[in-house]
Enzyme design. Structure first.
Site, PDB file in Angstrom:
ATOM      1  CE  LYS A  35      -7.488  16.864  -3.817  1.00  0.00           C
ATOM      2  NZ  LYS A  35      -7.227  16.767  -5.275  1.00  0.00           N
ATOM      3  CB  THR A  82     -11.175  15.703  -5.858  1.00  0.00           C
ATOM      4  OG1 THR A  82     -10.152  15.915  -6.830  1.00  0.00           O
ATOM      5  CG2 THR A  82     -12.042  14.521  -6.284  1.00  0.00           C
ATOM      6  CG  HIS A 126       4.791 -11.247  19.022  1.00  0.00           C
ATOM      7  ND1 HIS A 126       3.984 -11.750  20.013  1.00  0.00           N
ATOM      8  CD2 HIS A 126       4.119 -11.434  17.859  1.00  0.00           C
ATOM      9  CE1 HIS A 126       2.873 -12.243  19.472  1.00  0.00           C
ATOM     10  NE2 HIS A 126       2.937 -12.052  18.170  1.00  0.00           N
TER      11      HIS A 126
END
Length: 312
Positions: free
Chosen positions: A26, A71, A267
């Site tokens: 899960k 789950t 950057h």
């Protein structure tokens, strides 16, 4: 019994392919734990992922759900374990959950891996019960517990975002017909660090107070990146800085044998003001107006470890 019931007990595919590694679990289980003490309240916020490994091939190959820890049960277990226990770090919570699943389902779960991300709530001044969320940085931990009692524990941080405005250069790199990047004697250096460190197994079993250890590691990473407050520290490249950061942790933090650092080079590109009749330079001769970018970014990653003979 119906079509689904008829499939149980026989392979779903008759071809020569066979099931290899598999697991189920899960993800993105969000938990807030509050401790209400008379002197002050505490709050912790975590996002948890559970992965279960075991002899449950039949659930994939034969549709046999009798070997599956659902789950949804795994999600509910997170909240139940949180109610039954006191913990103050992702490391503690990850170990509690990993051990729970293996010990509760020894026939079906031979190994459990729990990953925890922690949102940081800092107390506002010395307030009794009010907090300010710190970000984008999150703390991170992973515990892997096996049926034979083996424990692997990792700590870490995600999106530790830092920037310095000078004392970073990048010169002498390979140049060829595709190279456009100019050499930089001085530039802005920004990164969002993902760091993952590995705890010595014996240390992981004995240690109890994880937050100060993580605080020590984070302080060493940041201090090495920025250098002393008044003078800073030169950086010839992100690679060299990452190496120094890793060495500072491995050489000085008890219980840590190995650290992996991922430093994307974020950057900041000087904006070209020439078409507007302006020069992008301040009194030092360096540009002071930049375009902040997030992509594409350079990827710098390294792992620093203790020699095996000196591991704790």
């Amino acid at each position: 019994r119906g079509a689904a019931g008829d499939r149980i007990g026989r392979p779903l595919r008759s071809m020569s392919a066979q099931l290899a590694e598999n697991h189920h679990g899960k993800g993105l289980v969000r938990l807030v734990k509050v401790y209400r003490r008379p002197e002050r309240h505490e709050v912790k916020q975590f996002t948890i992922q559970s992965l279960l490994f075991g002899p449950v091939d039949s659930s994939f190959a034969m549709g046999d759900n009798s070997v599956v820890v659902a789950t949804d049960t795994q999600k509910n277990t997170v909240y139940a374990v949180a109610r039954q226990n006191e913990f103050h770090s992702g490391e503690e919570l990850a170990m509690l959950l990993a051990k729970h699943f293996v010990r509760t389902y020894p026939r079906l779960v031979h190994q459990c891996e729990i990953t925890v991300k922690e949102d940081i709530w800092e107390r506002i001044d010395d307030h009794h019960h009010a907090f300010l969320k710190k970000g984008p940085m999150k703390r991170w931990a992973k515990a892997t517990f096996s049926k034979d009692g083996t424990l692997q524990l990792h700590g870490g941080v995600r999106q530790l975002t830092v920037l310095k405005t000078t004392q970073s250069s990048f010169e002498g790199f390979v140049r060829d017909r595709f190279t456009l990047l100019p050499e930089a004697k001085d530039r802005l250096l920004a990164t969002a660090i993902d760091a993952t460190w590995e705890y010595c197994p014996r240390f992981a079993r004995r240690h109890r107070d994880w937050a100060p250890t993580a605080d020590d590691i984070l302080a060493r990473l940041v201090d090495t990146f920025v250098g002393p407050p008044r003078t800073g520290v030169p950086s010839p490249s992100v690679q060299a800085t990452a190496y120094e950061m890793g060495c500072q942790v491995v050489n000085n933090v008890r219980g840590v044998n190995r650290i992996t650092l991922y430093l994307p080079n974020i950057h900041n590109i000087p904006f070209n003001l020439t078409p507007l009749g302006m020069e992008n330079k301040d009194h030092t001769g360096e540009p002071d107006v930049f375009i902040a970018t997030s992509e594409p970014h350079g990827i710098i990653q390294c792992t620093i470890e203790r020699p095996r003979r000196s591991r704790l």
